[in-house]
Design a protein around this motif. Sequence first.
Motif, PDB file in Angstrom:
ATOM      1  N   HIS A  22      -3.928   1.756   8.647  1.00  0.00           N
ATOM      2  CA  HIS A  22      -4.181   3.193   8.750  1.00  0.00           C
ATOM      3  C   HIS A  22      -5.184   3.640   7.703  1.00  0.00           C
ATOM      4  N   LYS A  23      -6.182   4.362   8.134  1.00  0.00           N
ATOM      5  CA  LYS A  23      -7.185   4.896   7.223  1.00  0.00           C
ATOM      6  C   LYS A  23      -6.910   6.391   7.061  1.00  0.00           C
ATOM      7  N   ALA A  24      -6.300   6.730   5.961  1.00  0.00           N
ATOM      8  CA  ALA A  24      -5.938   8.121   5.701  1.00  0.00           C
ATOM      9  C   ALA A  24      -7.183   8.956   5.466  1.00  0.00           C
ATOM     10  N   GLU A  78       6.286   6.562   9.608  1.00  0.00           N
ATOM     11  CA  GLU A  78       6.292   5.103   9.730  1.00  0.00           C
ATOM     12  C   GLU A  78       6.367   4.682  11.193  1.00  0.00           C
ATOM     13  N   PHE A  95       0.672   5.334   0.763  1.00  0.00           N
ATOM     14  CA  PHE A  95      -0.135   6.356   1.402  1.00  0.00           C
ATOM     15  C   PHE A  95       0.376   7.728   1.016  1.00  0.00           C
ATOM     16  N   ASN A  96      -0.529   8.623   0.779  1.00  0.00           N
ATOM     17  CA  ASN A  96      -0.187  10.030   0.570  1.00  0.00           C
ATOM     18  C   ASN A  96      -0.684  10.777   1.792  1.00  0.00           C
ATOM     19  N   ILE A  97       0.254  11.250   2.595  1.00  0.00           N
ATOM     20  CA  ILE A  97      -0.073  11.961   3.831  1.00  0.00           C
ATOM     21  C   ILE A  97       0.535  13.351   3.724  1.00  0.00           C
ATOM     22  N   LYS A 118       0.848  -1.185   0.000  1.00  0.00           N
ATOM     23  CA  LYS A 118       0.000   0.000   0.000  1.00  0.00           C
ATOM     24  C   LYS A 118       0.886   1.239   0.000  1.00  0.00           C
ATOM     25  N   LEU A 131       0.833   0.734   9.174  1.00  0.00           N
ATOM     26  CA  LEU A 131       0.622   1.255   7.824  1.00  0.00           C
ATOM     27  C   LEU A 131      -0.448   0.463   7.095  1.00  0.00           C
ATOM     28  N   LYS A 184       9.351  11.049   6.675  1.00  0.00           N
ATOM     29  CA  LYS A 184       8.879   9.734   6.226  1.00  0.00           C
ATOM     30  C   LYS A 184       9.131   8.690   7.306  1.00  0.00           C
ATOM     31  N   ARG A 204      -9.057  12.206   3.868  1.00  0.00           N
ATOM     32  CA  ARG A 204      -8.905  13.002   2.652  1.00  0.00           C
ATOM     33  C   ARG A 204      -8.654  14.433   3.070  1.00  0.00           C
ATOM     34  N   GLU A 206      -1.925   1.445  15.498  1.00  0.00           N
ATOM     35  CA  GLU A 206      -2.176   1.345  14.070  1.00  0.00           C
ATOM     36  C   GLU A 206      -0.916   0.838  13.382  1.00  0.00           C
TER      37      GLU A 206
END
Length: 84
Positions: free
Chosen positions: A70-72, A56, A13-15, A11, A67, A52, A74, A65
């Motif tokens: 994790h529910k990013a 992590e 992720f864009n955070i 997965k 990675l 980064k 929006r 949680e």
Amino acid sequence: MKRKVENIKEKIFNINAVFSEEADGGYSVSVPSLPGCFSQGDFFEEATRNIKEAIELYLEGDYGESLATHKAKREFVVPVTVHG
């Protein structure tokens, strides 16, 4: 002989991270969606690597949680002009 290629799923992720230039040089970085997740670096590239790693560690640490789970949220970053 054919080599079997395993199907690896990862997965991505864009955070959003907020970078601020410090008066004495370097950058501080925070992640609004992860309270208490901060880092810094003398150069932009170093600050990017450091945040980064901090993200992590945050997600894999005491927060329960990972990675993988994790529910990013929006999020949107929008510049706002203020006249003063």
